[in-house]
Scaffold this motif. Structure first.
Motif, PDB file in Angstrom:
ATOM      1  N   LEU A  71      56.742 -74.542 156.585  1.00 60.70           N
ATOM      2  CA  LEU A  71      56.914 -75.689 155.696  1.00 60.70           C
ATOM      3  C   LEU A  71      55.564 -76.336 155.393  1.00 60.70           C
ATOM      4  CD1 LEU A  71      58.583 -77.686 154.070  1.00 60.70           C
ATOM      5  CD2 LEU A  71      59.087 -78.900 156.208  1.00 60.70           C
ATOM      6  N   ILE A  72      54.725 -76.471 156.407  1.00 64.89           N
ATOM      7  CA  ILE A  72      53.392 -77.052 156.198  1.00 64.89           C
ATOM      8  C   ILE A  72      52.636 -76.225 155.168  1.00 64.89           C
ATOM      9  CG2 ILE A  72      51.150 -77.449 157.310  1.00 64.89           C
ATOM     10  CD1 ILE A  72      52.832 -78.144 159.890  1.00 64.89           C
ATOM     11  N   SER A  73      52.675 -74.919 155.313  1.00 64.93           N
ATOM     12  CA  SER A  73      51.989 -74.028 154.374  1.00 64.93           C
ATOM     13  C   SER A  73      52.562 -74.175 152.964  1.00 64.93           C
ATOM     14  CB  SER A  73      52.116 -72.587 154.859  1.00 64.93           C
ATOM     15  OG  SER A  73      51.496 -71.712 153.981  1.00 64.93           O
ATOM     16  N   LYS A  74      53.884 -74.284 152.887  1.00 61.52           N
ATOM     17  CA  LYS A  74      54.528 -74.455 151.580  1.00 61.52           C
ATOM     18  C   LYS A  74      54.068 -75.759 150.920  1.00 61.52           C
ATOM     19  CE  LYS A  74      58.943 -74.593 149.258  1.00 61.52           C
ATOM     20  NZ  LYS A  74      60.143 -73.799 149.182  1.00 61.52           N
ATOM     21  N   LEU A  75      54.068 -76.843 151.680  1.00 61.23           N
ATOM     22  CA  LEU A  75      53.646 -78.134 151.135  1.00 61.23           C
ATOM     23  C   LEU A  75      52.191 -78.085 150.695  1.00 61.23           C
ATOM     24  CD1 LEU A  75      55.337 -80.669 153.605  1.00 61.23           C
ATOM     25  CD2 LEU A  75      56.096 -80.020 151.301  1.00 61.23           C
ATOM     26  N   VAL A  81      52.146 -82.485 145.689  1.00 62.12           N
ATOM     27  CA  VAL A  81      52.315 -82.972 147.061  1.00 62.12           C
ATOM     28  C   VAL A  81      50.948 -83.202 147.697  1.00 62.12           C
ATOM     29  CG1 VAL A  81      53.095 -82.325 149.387  1.00 62.12           C
ATOM     30  CG2 VAL A  81      54.604 -81.967 147.415  1.00 62.12           C
ATOM     31  N   MET A  82      50.046 -82.239 147.536  1.00 55.94           N
ATOM     32  CA  MET A  82      48.720 -82.374 148.136  1.00 55.94           C
ATOM     33  C   MET A  82      47.906 -83.482 147.479  1.00 55.94           C
ATOM     34  SD  MET A  82      48.749 -80.662 150.780  1.00 55.94           S
ATOM     35  CE  MET A  82      47.038 -80.967 151.234  1.00 55.94           C
ATOM     36  N   ARG A  83      48.100 -83.705 146.196  1.00 57.87           N
ATOM     37  CA  ARG A  83      47.414 -84.811 145.531  1.00 57.87           C
ATOM     38  C   ARG A  83      47.838 -86.131 146.162  1.00 57.87           C
ATOM     39  NH1 ARG A  83      48.356 -88.765 142.580  1.00 57.87           N
ATOM     40  NH2 ARG A  83      50.501 -88.262 142.112  1.00 57.87           N
ATOM     41  N   MET A  84      49.145 -86.278 146.410  1.00 62.61           N
ATOM     42  CA  MET A  84      49.655 -87.507 147.024  1.00 62.61           C
ATOM     43  C   MET A  84      49.179 -87.638 148.466  1.00 62.61           C
ATOM     44  SD  MET A  84      53.493 -87.994 145.546  1.00 62.61           S
ATOM     45  CE  MET A  84      54.008 -86.614 144.572  1.00 62.61           C
ATOM     46  N   ILE A  85      49.185 -86.535 149.212  1.00 62.01           N
ATOM     47  CA  ILE A  85      48.723 -86.571 150.599  1.00 62.01           C
ATOM     48  C   ILE A  85      47.237 -86.903 150.649  1.00 62.01           C
ATOM     49  CG2 ILE A  85      48.268 -85.118 152.627  1.00 62.01           C
ATOM     50  CD1 ILE A  85      51.027 -83.817 152.131  1.00 62.01           C
ATOM     51  N   ASP A  86      46.450 -86.327 149.744  1.00 61.22           N
ATOM     52  CA  ASP A  86      45.016 -86.644 149.691  1.00 61.22           C
ATOM     53  C   ASP A  86      44.799 -88.141 149.454  1.00 61.22           C
ATOM     54  OD1 ASP A  86      44.216 -84.019 150.094  1.00 61.22           O
ATOM     55  OD2 ASP A  86      43.953 -83.593 147.954  1.00 61.22           O
ATOM     56  N   ASN A 111      60.020 -89.609 147.965  1.00 65.21           N
ATOM     57  CA  ASN A 111      60.875 -89.611 146.769  1.00 65.21           C
ATOM     58  C   ASN A 111      60.598 -88.384 145.912  1.00 65.21           C
ATOM     59  OD1 ASN A 111      62.187 -91.964 147.434  1.00 65.21           O
ATOM     60  ND2 ASN A 111      60.885 -93.261 146.163  1.00 65.21           N
ATOM     61  N   TYR A 112      59.333 -88.031 145.740  1.00 70.40           N
ATOM     62  CA  TYR A 112      58.975 -86.843 144.958  1.00 70.40           C
ATOM     63  C   TYR A 112      59.611 -85.594 145.568  1.00 70.40           C
ATOM     64  CZ  TYR A 112      56.407 -83.026 142.893  1.00 70.40           C
ATOM     65  OH  TYR A 112      56.095 -81.848 142.264  1.00 70.40           O
ATOM     66  N   MET A 113      59.583 -85.497 146.893  1.00 70.26           N
ATOM     67  CA  MET A 113      60.157 -84.317 147.552  1.00 70.26           C
ATOM     68  C   MET A 113      61.673 -84.268 147.373  1.00 70.26           C
ATOM     69  SD  MET A 113      57.700 -83.666 150.862  1.00 70.26           S
ATOM     70  CE  MET A 113      57.711 -85.307 151.549  1.00 70.26           C
TER      71      MET A 113
END
Length: 147
Positions: A71-75, A81-86, A111-113
């Motif tokens: 799942l981590i790799s998928k995200l 998703v990575m833009r938001m996490i960054d 919410n995006y997920m």
């Protein structure tokens, strides 16, 4: 509450909030922990305090012994998703704490997920025998909530 009363189907299906709590949020925390340590040079203790988890959990996330690695790799492969996490990591590294802005961004990510139906993919990987009728109704609800 009896099992038959806890969901719309005979098997005890996970609710979206349970999928977030058991799978998605820990995967996001793992990505954040690694990012805060590697890219922002925070110490494990500081990351633990900022994320509200133990230093041992941070250590396990960094080593890859905790969290769903698939799942981590998928995200990590999903640009939005990575833009938001960054963005969240940048704020956490600067403020060393959750702020109202950071919390809002984290809620926006979850919410995006949901609305992108990524949560459905995760659910199907956890429970393969989901009644498709229930899935259709749930997807419809998630999409309507976005509007």
């Amino acid at each position: 509450m009896e099992k038959s009363q806890s969901c719309l189907c005979p098997q005890n299906m996970l609710l979206p909030s349970e999928i977030e709590a058991k799978s998605l949020i820990p995967a996001v925390r793992a990505i954040l922990a690694k990012k805060l340590i590697k890219e922002y040079s925070l110490k494990e203790e500081d990351v633990a305090r900022v994320l509200g988890i133990t230093q041992a959990a941070v250590s396990n996330y960094v080593r890859g012994t905790r969290g769903d690695l698939e799942l981590i790799s998928k995200l990590e492969g999903i640009r939005e998703v990575m833009r938001m996490i960054d963005d969240i990591a940048r704020e956490l590294s600067t403020n060393k704490a959750y702020t109202p802005s950071t919390l809002a961004k984290f809620v926006g990510l979850t919410n995006y997920m949901r609305y992108s139906l990524l949560i459905c993919d995760v659910h199907h990987s956890i429970e393969s025998n989901i009644d498709e009728t229930v899935c259709e109704q749930c997807r419809g609800t998630l999409i309507r909530e976005q509007s």
